[in-house]
Design a protein around this motif. Structure first.
Motif, PDB file in Angstrom:
ATOM      1  N   MET A   1       8.881 -11.650  13.170  1.00 56.11           N
ATOM      2  CA  MET A   1       8.371 -11.572  11.815  1.00 56.11           C
ATOM      3  C   MET A   1       9.145 -12.569  10.974  1.00 56.11           C
ATOM      4  N   THR A   2       8.485 -13.650  10.611  1.00 55.96           N
ATOM      5  CA  THR A   2       9.182 -14.787  10.032  1.00 55.96           C
ATOM      6  C   THR A   2       9.269 -14.783   8.522  1.00 55.96           C
ATOM      7  N   ASP A   3       8.275 -14.217   7.812  1.00 55.16           N
ATOM      8  CA  ASP A   3       8.311 -14.244   6.359  1.00 55.16           C
ATOM      9  C   ASP A   3       9.418 -13.345   5.837  1.00 55.16           C
ATOM     10  N   SER A   4      10.046 -13.800   4.773  1.00 53.82           N
ATOM     11  CA  SER A   4      11.098 -13.019   4.137  1.00 53.82           C
ATOM     12  C   SER A   4      10.489 -11.865   3.352  1.00 53.82           C
ATOM     13  N   ASP A   5      11.178 -10.729   3.352  1.00 59.19           N
ATOM     14  CA  ASP A   5      10.739  -9.588   2.541  1.00 59.19           C
ATOM     15  C   ASP A   5      10.627  -9.977   1.078  1.00 59.19           C
ATOM     16  N   ASP A   6      11.468 -10.927   0.635  1.00 57.42           N
ATOM     17  CA  ASP A   6      11.464 -11.365  -0.762  1.00 57.42           C
ATOM     18  C   ASP A   6      10.184 -12.102  -1.137  1.00 57.42           C
ATOM     19  N   ASP A   7       9.447 -12.607  -0.156  1.00 53.52           N
ATOM     20  CA  ASP A   7       8.199 -13.317  -0.418  1.00 53.52           C
ATOM     21  C   ASP A   7       7.079 -12.379  -0.856  1.00 53.52           C
ATOM     22  N   TYR A   8       7.262 -11.093  -0.613  1.00 50.42           N
ATOM     23  CA  TYR A   8       6.241 -10.088  -0.913  1.00 50.42           C
ATOM     24  C   TYR A   8       6.834  -9.044  -1.864  1.00 50.42           C
ATOM     25  N   PRO A   9       6.444  -9.068  -3.141  1.00 49.53           N
ATOM     26  CA  PRO A   9       7.068  -8.163  -4.113  1.00 49.53           C
ATOM     27  C   PRO A   9       6.644  -6.696  -4.001  1.00 49.53           C
ATOM     28  N   TYR A  10       5.592  -6.406  -3.236  1.00 50.13           N
ATOM     29  CA  TYR A  10       5.110  -5.030  -3.095  1.00 50.13           C
ATOM     30  C   TYR A  10       5.111  -4.652  -1.613  1.00 50.13           C
ATOM     31  N   ALA A  11       5.581  -3.428  -1.307  1.00 46.84           N
ATOM     32  CA  ALA A  11       5.621  -2.988   0.084  1.00 46.84           C
ATOM     33  C   ALA A  11       5.491  -1.472   0.161  1.00 46.84           C
ATOM     34  N   ALA A  12       4.880  -1.005   1.254  1.00 45.85           N
ATOM     35  CA  ALA A  12       4.771   0.429   1.538  1.00 45.85           C
ATOM     36  C   ALA A  12       4.977   0.628   3.033  1.00 45.85           C
ATOM     37  N   ARG A  13       5.672   1.710   3.404  1.00 43.58           N
ATOM     38  CA  ARG A  13       5.922   2.031   4.810  1.00 43.58           C
ATOM     39  C   ARG A  13       5.271   3.368   5.146  1.00 43.58           C
ATOM     40  N   THR A  14       4.446   3.374   6.192  1.00 41.97           N
ATOM     41  CA  THR A  14       3.782   4.586   6.661  1.00 41.97           C
ATOM     42  C   THR A  14       3.678   4.541   8.180  1.00 41.97           C
ATOM     43  N   VAL A  19       3.302  -2.492   5.056  1.00 39.13           N
ATOM     44  CA  VAL A  19       2.284  -3.361   4.477  1.00 39.13           C
ATOM     45  C   VAL A  19       2.908  -4.024   3.264  1.00 39.13           C
ATOM     46  N   ARG A  20       2.906  -5.355   3.257  1.00 36.94           N
ATOM     47  CA  ARG A  20       3.497  -6.141   2.166  1.00 36.94           C
ATOM     48  C   ARG A  20       2.386  -6.939   1.480  1.00 36.94           C
ATOM     49  N   VAL A  21       2.508  -7.080   0.141  1.00 38.64           N
ATOM     50  CA  VAL A  21       1.476  -7.779  -0.625  1.00 38.64           C
ATOM     51  C   VAL A  21       2.105  -8.797  -1.573  1.00 38.64           C
ATOM     52  N   ARG A  22       1.442  -9.959  -1.634  1.00 33.68           N
ATOM     53  CA  ARG A  22       1.832 -11.013  -2.577  1.00 33.68           C
ATOM     54  C   ARG A  22       0.575 -11.455  -3.331  1.00 33.68           C
ATOM     55  N   PRO A  23       0.374 -10.960  -4.584  1.00 35.94           N
ATOM     56  CA  PRO A  23      -0.786 -11.394  -5.371  1.00 35.94           C
ATOM     57  C   PRO A  23      -0.475 -12.659  -6.168  1.00 35.94           C
ATOM     58  N   VAL A  24      -1.528 -13.420  -6.483  1.00 32.37           N
ATOM     59  CA  VAL A  24      -1.373 -14.606  -7.326  1.00 32.37           C
ATOM     60  C   VAL A  24      -2.639 -14.764  -8.173  1.00 32.37           C
ATOM     61  N   PHE A  25      -2.454 -15.013  -9.448  1.00 33.73           N
ATOM     62  CA  PHE A  25      -3.589 -15.246 -10.335  1.00 33.73           C
ATOM     63  C   PHE A  25      -4.117 -16.654 -10.097  1.00 33.73           C
ATOM     64  N   LEU A  26      -5.438 -16.777  -9.968  1.00 32.12           N
ATOM     65  CA  LEU A  26      -6.071 -18.077  -9.700  1.00 32.12           C
ATOM     66  C   LEU A  26      -6.687 -18.603 -10.995  1.00 32.12           C
ATOM     67  N   ASP A  27      -5.845 -19.223 -11.803  1.00 32.81           N
ATOM     68  CA  ASP A  27      -6.245 -19.709 -13.123  1.00 32.81           C
ATOM     69  C   ASP A  27      -7.372 -20.729 -13.029  1.00 32.81           C
ATOM     70  N   ASP A  28      -7.305 -21.610 -12.025  1.00 32.73           N
ATOM     71  CA  ASP A  28      -8.311 -22.664 -11.895  1.00 32.73           C
ATOM     72  C   ASP A  28      -9.690 -22.135 -11.490  1.00 32.73           C
ATOM     73  N   GLN A  29      -9.755 -20.893 -11.009  1.00 32.71           N
ATOM     74  CA  GLN A  29     -11.029 -20.286 -10.631  1.00 32.71           C
ATOM     75  C   GLN A  29     -11.454 -19.177 -11.598  1.00 32.71           C
ATOM     76  N   SER A  30     -10.672 -19.001 -12.659  1.00 34.60           N
ATOM     77  CA  SER A  30     -10.962 -17.983 -13.664  1.00 34.60           C
ATOM     78  C   SER A  30     -11.503 -18.650 -14.924  1.00 34.60           C
ATOM     79  N   ASP A  31     -12.191 -17.863 -15.751  1.00 34.82           N
ATOM     80  CA  ASP A  31     -12.756 -18.384 -16.989  1.00 34.82           C
ATOM     81  C   ASP A  31     -12.650 -17.311 -18.070  1.00 34.82           C
ATOM     82  N   GLU A  32     -11.630 -17.446 -18.911  1.00 27.96           N
ATOM     83  CA  GLU A  32     -11.387 -16.442 -19.948  1.00 27.96           C
ATOM     84  C   GLU A  32     -12.585 -16.307 -20.882  1.00 27.96           C
ATOM     85  N   ALA A  33     -13.232 -17.421 -21.236  1.00 32.36           N
ATOM     86  CA  ALA A  33     -14.377 -17.392 -22.148  1.00 32.36           C
ATOM     87  C   ALA A  33     -15.527 -16.550 -21.595  1.00 32.36           C
TER      88      ALA A  33
END
Length: 138
Positions: A1-14, A19-33
């Motif tokens: 498992m190569t990715d660092s735990d720090d790369d994923y700010p959310y995690a749950a163990r069951t 399960v680790r999650v890294r979300p990112v807002f896609l400003d260039d594909q969003s349209d506030e208007a």
């Protein structure tokens, strides 16, 4: 498992799975208007247990900034139903559109072990925040 735990700010163990999650807002594909906001997210499912299991399906609960809830279910993830042996991980990316500049997601994966036992693992709740979201302090 190569990715660092720090790369994923959310995690749950069951059940020995993380399960680790890294979300990112896609400003260039969003349209506030137009009230269209899009996030991408990367998920990493890690088997830290001693049982081989297959990810069969998913159940998402998506809540927008107005409290509107949408539930999404389906087979596998991104067209796959990966089998994870102990020590293995599976990483994939997907996305989520909202009509509000903020929201959150959480869910569960339905797994089946080699012996046929079905169980669920948690997907941690994670925040979907855009730069357009109003910030307030109470």
């Amino acid at each position: 498992m190569t990715d660092s735990d720090d790369d994923y700010p959310y995690a749950a163990r069951t059940e020995g799975f993380v399960v680790r999650v890294r979300p990112v807002f896609l400003d260039d594909q969003s349209d506030e208007a137009d009230g269209k906001y899009l996030w991408g997210y990367e998920i990493r499912v890690e088997n830290h247990g001693d049982v081989t299991a297959q990810l069969r399906s998913r159940h998402w609960i998506i809540t927008d900034g107005n409290g509107m809830v949408q539930e999404v279910t389906g087979d596998g993830v991104v067209g796959e139903q990966p089998t994870l042996e102990p020590g293995e991980a599976f990483t994939y990316g997907s996305g989520c559109p909202l009509n509000t500049p903020t929201g959150f997601m959480a869910g569960r994966y339905q797994m089946v072990a080699e012996d046929g036992r079905a169980f669920e693992i948690d997907i941690p709740a994670f925040s979907l925040d855009s730069p357009y979201a109003r910030r307030t302090l109470n």
